[in-house]
Design an enzyme around this catalytic site. Structure first.
Site, PDB file in Angstrom:
ATOM      1  N   GLY A  51       0.847  -1.195   0.000  1.00  0.00           N
ATOM      2  CA  GLY A  51       0.000   0.000   0.000  1.00  0.00           C
ATOM      3  C   GLY A  51       0.870   1.228   0.000  1.00  0.00           C
ATOM      4  O   GLY A  51       0.741   2.126   0.839  1.00  0.00           O
ATOM      5  N   HIS A  52       1.820   1.252  -0.928  1.00  0.00           N
ATOM      6  CA  HIS A  52       2.744   2.382  -1.053  1.00  0.00           C
ATOM      7  C   HIS A  52       3.510   2.268  -2.363  1.00  0.00           C
ATOM      8  O   HIS A  52       3.427   1.240  -3.059  1.00  0.00           O
ATOM      9  CB  HIS A  52       3.728   2.425   0.124  1.00  0.00           C
ATOM     10  CG  HIS A  52       4.419   1.127   0.406  1.00  0.00           C
ATOM     11  ND1 HIS A  52       5.357   0.585  -0.430  1.00  0.00           N
ATOM     12  CD2 HIS A  52       4.274   0.244   1.434  1.00  0.00           C
ATOM     13  CE1 HIS A  52       5.785  -0.548   0.069  1.00  0.00           C
ATOM     14  NE2 HIS A  52       5.136  -0.801   1.194  1.00  0.00           N
ATOM     15  N   ALA A  53       4.262   3.329  -2.685  1.00  0.00           N
ATOM     16  CA  ALA A  53       5.205   3.308  -3.812  1.00  0.00           C
ATOM     17  C   ALA A  53       6.575   3.680  -3.257  1.00  0.00           C
ATOM     18  O   ALA A  53       6.678   4.233  -2.151  1.00  0.00           O
ATOM     19  CB  ALA A  53       4.781   4.315  -4.879  1.00  0.00           C
ATOM     20  N   ARG A  98       1.919  -0.196  -5.103  1.00  0.00           N
ATOM     21  CA  ARG A  98       1.675  -1.647  -5.059  1.00  0.00           C
ATOM     22  C   ARG A  98       1.186  -2.123  -3.698  1.00  0.00           C
ATOM     23  O   ARG A  98       1.547  -1.589  -2.657  1.00  0.00           O
ATOM     24  CB  ARG A  98       2.914  -2.413  -5.511  1.00  0.00           C
ATOM     25  CG  ARG A  98       4.238  -2.116  -4.804  1.00  0.00           C
ATOM     26  CD  ARG A  98       4.343  -2.878  -3.571  1.00  0.00           C
ATOM     27  NE  ARG A  98       5.637  -3.307  -3.130  1.00  0.00           N
ATOM     28  CZ  ARG A  98       5.834  -3.786  -1.905  1.00  0.00           C
ATOM     29  NH1 ARG A  98       4.871  -3.824  -1.019  1.00  0.00           N
ATOM     30  NH2 ARG A  98       7.017  -4.202  -1.531  1.00  0.00           N
TER      31      ARG A  98
END
Ligand code: TYD
Length: 136
Positions: A51-53, A98
């Site tokens: 839950g981040h890039a 992602r």
């Protein structure tokens, strides 16, 4: 960066009656110099990871055991990759949002990256990620 740069890599598979073997090496099967390896395990049913890039970090993700889905978003479109083979590596370039979901019981996710852990590499807010993509 876009989803077009995402690749599924087939790692070598040495078939053997005694049990199969796969491997990867720096800058060879893995298209960067490896700085860090970590793994995610004992994921309770229904949980999500990620839950981040990452601003400037490439990675490959391998389902060493069991299965899970990797959901990738480049700010325009989204694609889901179901990983369930220990010889298939998903290459994810920098600046792709992602998360990992749908972990099977006893699944093991191996993640190999080209940077040491640094919290400042993370973008953890999706709107901030979309804004950064539009500024490029
Ligand atoms: P994080 O990357 O946020 O997990 P997720 O994959 O679910 O997004 O990492 C969770 C915690 O673990 C965070 O506090 C930082 C720590 N961590 C490290 O210390 N080293 C590492 O290599 C990683 C990946 C995480």
């Amino acid at each position: 960066m876009s989803l077009q740069q995402v690749k599924l890599l087939q790692l070598p598979k040495i078939l053997d009656d005694r049990g199969n073997l796969s491997f990867f090496e720096n800058n060879n099967q893995i298209p960067f110099e490896i700085q860090r390896v970590y793994w995610i395990y004992d994921v309770p049913g229904g949980e999500l990871r990620g839950g981040h890039a990452y601003k400037d970090l490439q990675e490959v993700i391998i389902a060493l055991s069991g299965s899970f889905d990797v959901v990738l978003n480049d700010g325009i479109s989204e694609q889901k990759f179901s990983l369930n083979r220990s010889y298939t590596a998903l290459y994810v370039p920098k600046m792709i949002w992602r998360h990992l979901e749908n972990f099977s019981t006893n699944s093991l996710a191996l993640i190999v990256t080209d940077r040491f852990f640094e919290e400042q590499q993370y973008i953890r807010d999706f709107q901030e990620f979309k804004n950064a993509m539009h500024e490029q």
